[in-house]
Write a protein that holds these residues in place. Structure first.
Motif, mmCIF file in Angstrom:
data_model
loop_
_atom_site.group_PDB
_atom_site.id
_atom_site.type_symbol
_atom_site.label_atom_id
_atom_site.label_comp_id
_atom_site.label_asym_id
_atom_site.label_seq_id
_atom_site.Cartn_x
_atom_site.Cartn_y
_atom_site.Cartn_z
ATOM 1 N N ASP A 158 0.762 -1.115 0.033
ATOM 2 C CA ASP A 158 -0.075 0.207 -0.117
ATOM 3 C C ASP A 158 0.925 1.434 -0.050
ATOM 4 O OD1 ASP A 158 -1.619 2.265 0.632
ATOM 5 O OD2 ASP A 158 -3.180 0.680 1.535
ATOM 6 N N TRP A 159 0.561 2.314 -1.149
ATOM 7 C CA TRP A 159 1.402 3.414 -0.967
ATOM 8 C C TRP A 159 1.480 4.144 0.358
ATOM 9 C CZ3 TRP A 159 3.046 5.891 -5.881
ATOM 10 C CH2 TRP A 159 3.749 7.006 -5.993
ATOM 11 N N MET A 160 0.509 4.119 1.143
ATOM 12 C CA MET A 160 0.278 4.862 2.275
ATOM 13 C C MET A 160 0.218 3.830 3.684
ATOM 14 S SD MET A 160 0.296 7.822 1.280
ATOM 15 C CE MET A 160 -0.048 9.043 2.767
ATOM 16 N N ASP A 180 6.620 5.026 3.462
ATOM 17 C CA ASP A 180 5.556 4.736 2.470
ATOM 18 C C ASP A 180 5.896 3.731 1.294
ATOM 19 O OD1 ASP A 180 7.621 6.217 0.915
ATOM 20 O OD2 ASP A 180 6.252 7.883 0.569
ATOM 21 N N GLY A 181 5.043 3.395 0.553
ATOM 22 C CA GLY A 181 5.110 2.411 -0.426
ATOM 23 C C GLY A 181 6.400 2.676 -1.413
ATOM 24 N N MET A 225 1.625 -2.469 -6.417
ATOM 25 C CA MET A 225 1.277 -1.448 -5.515
ATOM 26 C C MET A 225 -0.169 -0.901 -5.606
ATOM 27 S SD MET A 225 2.963 0.916 -3.551
ATOM 28 C CE MET A 225 4.828 1.419 -4.194
ATOM 29 N N THR A 244 -2.706 1.995 -4.619
ATOM 30 C CA THR A 244 -2.519 3.439 -4.664
ATOM 31 C C THR A 244 -3.908 4.143 -4.755
ATOM 32 O OG1 THR A 244 -1.342 5.295 -5.185
ATOM 33 C CG2 THR A 244 -1.585 3.817 -6.826
ATOM 34 N N ARG A 298 -3.394 7.409 -5.398
ATOM 35 C CA ARG A 298 -2.671 8.522 -6.491
ATOM 36 C C ARG A 298 -2.994 8.330 -7.691
ATOM 37 N NH1 ARG A 298 1.637 11.370 -3.653
ATOM 38 N NH2 ARG A 298 1.919 10.793 -1.476
ATOM 39 N N ASP A 320 3.759 9.931 -10.326
ATOM 40 C CA ASP A 320 3.759 9.039 -9.099
ATOM 41 C C ASP A 320 3.932 7.509 -9.676
ATOM 42 O OD1 ASP A 320 3.795 10.987 -7.358
ATOM 43 O OD2 ASP A 320 1.469 10.887 -7.143
ATOM 44 N N ARG A 321 3.217 7.188 -10.483
ATOM 45 C CA ARG A 321 3.222 5.804 -11.026
ATOM 46 C C ARG A 321 4.398 5.705 -11.808
ATOM 47 N NH1 ARG A 321 -2.818 3.486 -12.326
ATOM 48 N NH2 ARG A 321 -3.633 4.718 -10.601
ATOM 49 N N GLY A 354 7.104 5.215 -9.540
ATOM 50 C CA GLY A 354 6.940 3.683 -8.851
ATOM 51 C C GLY A 354 7.573 2.873 -10.015
ATOM 52 N N TYR A 356 0.140 -1.414 -10.801
ATOM 53 C CA TYR A 356 -0.276 -0.768 -10.094
ATOM 54 C C TYR A 356 -2.032 -1.311 -9.721
ATOM 55 C CZ TYR A 356 3.048 2.890 -9.209
ATOM 56 O OH TYR A 356 4.055 3.433 -8.586
#
Length: 213
Positions: free
Chosen positions: A41-43, A48-49, A66, A68, A70, A75-76, A79, A87
């Motif tokens: 989990d990102w958060m 954080d993730g 992941m 997320t 977001r 952001d992606r 990642g 994702y």
């Protein structure tokens, strides 16, 4: 909670899974185990993730999915640069997450190719099915349907879920599923008790026969 629901979904589909609370638990697990895949989990509490992706990548070649909320492409992309394999955006349905997990595992060659439920054996790699040692001849669609039901053993699957995952369409005639379920029942019940059950108004479920003492 999402963690418990995810573990239940993965274990219910024949995979081995356990839930971890935070990055410290993950680091300890990576010392003791070699997971095929990690769902992050990102958060998370603490790191954080993305920070934990770096931890996983420094200690393991496991796949990473992941979770997320977001939506930002930056952001992606960040990642993916770190090594995320896929994702899943929140909110999500467990069937989608399971499909993505299995897709990553297949790409890594880490999905068990043989499922055994009672006296039923499905060899996904060889597209072969046996019941009590007897080979069962299925069409390609029947095999996909049986594999989907077996991968979600003991879970009731709606007609819409089956159509979406087996045929790839969200809308189709309901009797398409009924016809193929009937064919599967006829072929599998030639060598044993009923495996595929109808939950009226809800859908279908595959259960192993009860073992009588």
């Amino acid at each position: 909670m999402i963690r418990e629901a995810l573990v239940a979904t993965l274990t219910g589909s024949g995979l081995s899974a356990r839930g971890l609370v935070d990055g410290s638990d993950l680091e300890q697990a990576l010392q003791d185990e070699r997971p095929a895949l990690v769902v992050l989990d990102w958060m998370l509490p603490g790191r954080d993730g993305p920070a934990l992706v770096e931890v996983v990548r420094s200690r393991s070649d496991a796949g990473i999915v992941m979770l997320t909320a977001r939506e930002g492409i930056e952001d992606r992309l960040h990642g993916f640069d770190l090594g995320v394999d896929d994702y899943v955006a929140k909110p999500f349905v467990m069937e989608e997450l399971l499909a993505r997990v299995r897709a990553v595992l297949r790409r890594l060659g880490a999905v068990p190719s043989v499922l055994r439920i009672g006296d039923l054996t499905l060899d996904e790699g060889a597209a072969r099915v046996e019941r009590d040692g007897h080979p069962i001849t299925l069409t390609a669609t029947e095999f996909r349907l049986l594999l989907f039901l077996a991968s979600h053993r003991d879970r009731v699957l709606s007609t819409a879920q089956i159509l979406s995952q087996v045929w790839g369409y969200d809308a189709y005639a309901d009797n398409l599923v009924q016809v193929h379920i009937s064919a599967l029942r006829r072929k599998t019940e030639a060598y044993g008790e009923r495996l595929i059950h109808t939950e009226r108004g809800l859908g279908y479920v595959l259960r192993a026969p009860r073992v009588t003492p």
